[in-house]
Design an enzyme around this catalytic site. Structure first.
Site, PDB file in Angstrom:
ATOM      1  N   GLU A 101      63.888  19.710  43.493  1.00 22.27           N
ATOM      2  CA  GLU A 101      63.371  18.614  45.131  1.00 22.27           C
ATOM      3  C   GLU A 101      63.638  17.649  43.941  1.00 22.27           C
ATOM      4  O   GLU A 101      62.522  16.624  42.506  1.00 22.27           O
ATOM      5  CB  GLU A 101      62.169  18.792  45.641  1.00 22.27           C
ATOM      6  CG  GLU A 101      62.056  18.261  46.409  1.00 22.27           C
ATOM      7  CD  GLU A 101      60.395  18.984  47.507  1.00 22.27           C
ATOM      8  OE1 GLU A 101      60.226  19.846  47.079  1.00 22.27           O
ATOM      9  OE2 GLU A 101      60.049  17.277  47.406  1.00 22.27           O
ATOM     10  N   ASP A 103      62.410  14.181  45.673  1.00 24.47           N
ATOM     11  CA  ASP A 103      61.535  13.184  46.211  1.00 24.47           C
ATOM     12  C   ASP A 103      62.259  11.464  47.014  1.00 24.47           C
ATOM     13  O   ASP A 103      61.931  10.906  45.720  1.00 24.47           O
ATOM     14  CB  ASP A 103      60.322  13.438  46.718  1.00 24.47           C
ATOM     15  CG  ASP A 103      59.763  14.938  46.563  1.00 24.47           C
ATOM     16  OD1 ASP A 103      60.444  15.444  47.520  1.00 24.47           O
ATOM     17  OD2 ASP A 103      58.708  15.071  46.118  1.00 24.47           O
ATOM     18  N   GLU A 105      59.261   9.076  49.404  1.00 24.27           N
ATOM     19  CA  GLU A 105      58.183  10.116  50.737  1.00 24.27           C
ATOM     20  C   GLU A 105      57.609   8.092  51.179  1.00 24.27           C
ATOM     21  O   GLU A 105      57.567   7.269  49.708  1.00 24.27           O
ATOM     22  CB  GLU A 105      57.266  10.319  50.356  1.00 24.27           C
ATOM     23  CG  GLU A 105      57.668  12.376  50.255  1.00 24.27           C
ATOM     24  CD  GLU A 105      56.400  12.813  49.363  1.00 24.27           C
ATOM     25  OE1 GLU A 105      55.991  13.515  50.895  1.00 24.27           O
ATOM     26  OE2 GLU A 105      55.916  13.065  48.317  1.00 24.27           O
ATOM     27  N   ASN A 120      59.482  11.487  43.414  1.00 25.36           N
ATOM     28  CA  ASN A 120      59.106  12.340  42.795  1.00 25.36           C
ATOM     29  C   ASN A 120      60.060  13.347  42.114  1.00 25.36           C
ATOM     30  O   ASN A 120      62.185  13.456  43.048  1.00 25.36           O
ATOM     31  CB  ASN A 120      58.626  13.307  43.058  1.00 25.36           C
ATOM     32  CG  ASN A 120      57.401  14.353  41.973  1.00 25.36           C
ATOM     33  OD1 ASN A 120      57.146  14.026  40.809  1.00 25.36           O
ATOM     34  ND2 ASN A 120      56.295  15.227  42.526  1.00 25.36           N
ATOM     35  N   ARG A 129      56.079  14.179  38.541  1.00 26.51           N
ATOM     36  CA  ARG A 129      56.958  13.303  37.757  1.00 26.51           C
ATOM     37  C   ARG A 129      57.002  12.056  38.585  1.00 26.51           C
ATOM     38  O   ARG A 129      57.753  11.249  39.179  1.00 26.51           O
ATOM     39  CB  ARG A 129      57.851  14.123  37.853  1.00 26.51           C
ATOM     40  CG  ARG A 129      58.111  14.132  37.069  1.00 26.51           C
ATOM     41  CD  ARG A 129      59.502  15.502  36.368  1.00 26.51           C
ATOM     42  NE  ARG A 129      60.009  16.139  35.364  1.00 26.51           N
ATOM     43  CZ  ARG A 129      59.692  16.845  35.770  1.00 26.51           C
ATOM     44  NH1 ARG A 129      61.128  17.804  36.220  1.00 26.51           N
ATOM     45  NH2 ARG A 129      60.571  18.594  34.352  1.00 26.51           N
ATOM     46  N   GLU A 130      55.806  11.367  39.442  1.00 21.47           N
ATOM     47  CA  GLU A 130      55.767  10.331  40.118  1.00 21.47           C
ATOM     48  C   GLU A 130      55.587   9.215  39.758  1.00 21.47           C
ATOM     49  O   GLU A 130      55.449   8.789  38.637  1.00 21.47           O
ATOM     50  CB  GLU A 130      54.486  10.718  41.088  1.00 21.47           C
ATOM     51  CG  GLU A 130      54.264  11.901  41.604  1.00 21.47           C
ATOM     52  CD  GLU A 130      53.254  12.906  40.761  1.00 21.47           C
ATOM     53  OE1 GLU A 130      53.245  12.924  40.088  1.00 21.47           O
ATOM     54  OE2 GLU A 130      52.914  13.700  41.530  1.00 21.47           O
ATOM     55  N   ASP A 194      44.966  12.157  54.392  1.00 21.20           N
ATOM     56  CA  ASP A 194      43.291  11.909  53.326  1.00 21.20           C
ATOM     57  C   ASP A 194      44.216  11.777  51.981  1.00 21.20           C
ATOM     58  O   ASP A 194      43.006  12.001  51.518  1.00 21.20           O
ATOM     59  CB  ASP A 194      43.609  13.933  53.268  1.00 21.20           C
ATOM     60  CG  ASP A 194      44.686  15.020  53.177  1.00 21.20           C
ATOM     61  OD1 ASP A 194      45.918  14.389  53.381  1.00 21.20           O
ATOM     62  OD2 ASP A 194      45.240  16.107  52.635  1.00 21.20           O
ATOM     63  N   ARG A 273      45.349  10.520  33.222  1.00 22.49           N
ATOM     64  CA  ARG A 273      45.855  12.242  33.587  1.00 22.49           C
ATOM     65  C   ARG A 273      46.435  12.976  33.369  1.00 22.49           C
ATOM     66  O   ARG A 273      45.986  14.408  33.154  1.00 22.49           O
ATOM     67  CB  ARG A 273      46.894  11.745  35.213  1.00 22.49           C
ATOM     68  CG  ARG A 273      47.608  12.807  35.787  1.00 22.49           C
ATOM     69  CD  ARG A 273      48.730  12.313  37.009  1.00 22.49           C
ATOM     70  NE  ARG A 273      49.104  13.963  37.906  1.00 22.49           N
ATOM     71  CZ  ARG A 273      49.899  13.415  38.824  1.00 22.49           C
ATOM     72  NH1 ARG A 273      51.052  12.417  38.502  1.00 22.49           N
ATOM     73  NH2 ARG A 273      50.601  14.236  38.410  1.00 22.49           N
TER      74      ARG A 273
END
Length: 284
Positions: A101, A103, A105, A120, A129-130, A194, A273
């Site tokens: 994928e 991305d 967004e 990502n 991998r953001e 959220d 993280r």
């Protein structure tokens, strides 16, 4: 980056079942609306597509074709005003448990606050991998071009032709890279209050609904694609084409400017993280 003559035939063999894409611009020809019960519409004789979100549902669409490498452009105009809690997703994805994928967004925000552009890359079903950026313009005031340039060398994310991120093919070093799974293009407008805006602290204000995002000028002419599993046609991987493009020095300078001035998150610097160590590609 130069590619030796001995490597080119190998790549051509891996691409033999894809045909050079020929469509551009017309949403009737290129996409199917897949959900939203009428909230997504194709207008202006196929030149404009809109997705809307209300309290009942969002909406989305997907490409008729699937792609294995390509330079794919789409112009988007994002949700205006108080867009907090909304996400406009625009991405390529394969299917299955070990999907690949790529991305884009777009995370909405309060009126006057900057959008976040979230990128990502997933390989073999694994992401994390953001990289996130603020934009240097108002993406709701007009259409801007968002490009995924995916070839065997790298994945380049571009905004109005300016590179903001590169994910290189480091398979030789044990890093996954999407090389074999065809992907369709997907886009949707949906509620994610959220997590989308300031970590979920700012919720969606339904008094502003319906929310709307618009799309124009889709271009997949520099791409390898197929419309069905029965299509087995060679892809043109000319050495001077998009297939062999990586960033030049000027583009690296542009990307450095974007990352120095507008990047707000990088997985390659998030030791909290990833206490067991950063991803392998972060040190290559």
């Amino acid at each position: 980056m130069a590619v030796s003559a001995t490597k080119k035939p190998l790549l051509l063999l891996s691409l033999f079942f894809f045909v050079v894409a020929a469509s551009a611009g017309n949403f009737y020809e290129s996409f199917d609306i897949t959900w939203g019960e009428g909230r997504a519409k194709i207008l202006e004789d196929g030149q404009l597509l809109t997705c809307t979100l209300d309290k009942t549902s969002g909406s989305g669409f997907q490409s008729k074709k699937e792609y294995l490498y390509g330079k794919i452009d789409m112009k988007l105009k994002l949700v205006a005003g108080n867009s907090a809690g909304t996400v406009t997703a625009y991405y390529l994805s394969s299917k299955g448990a070990t999907w690949d994928e790529i991305d884009f967004e777009f995370l909405g925000n309060l009126t006057g606050q900057p959008y976040t552009i979230h990128t990502n890359v997933f390989t073999g079903g694994k992401g994390d991998r953001e990289m996130q950026f603020h934009l240097w313009f108002d993406p709701t005031a007009d259409f801007h071009t968002y490009t995924v340039h995916w070839n065997p060398i790298n994945i380049i994310f571009l905004v109005d032709g300016i590179p903001i991120r590169v994910f290189k093919n480091n398979e030789k070093s044990g890093v996954g890279f999407p090389t074999s799974q065809p992907m369709k293009i997907y886009s949707s407008l949906w509620e994610a209050d959220d997590w989308a805006t300031q970590g979920g602290r700012v919720k969606i204000d339904w008094s502003n609904a319906p929310f709307s995002a618009s799309y124009r000028s889709f271009n997949d002419q520099s791409a390898c694609s197929r419309t069905s599993n029965a299509t087995w046609v060679a892809c043109d991987a000319n050495k001077d084409s998009w297939m062999w493009t990586s960033l030049n020095n000027h583009q690296y300078g542009q990307m450095k400017w974007v990352q120095d001035e507008f990047m707000i998150y990088n997985y390659c610097t998030d030791y909290k993280r990833f206490p067991q160590g950063l991803a392998k590609e972060c040190n290559l």
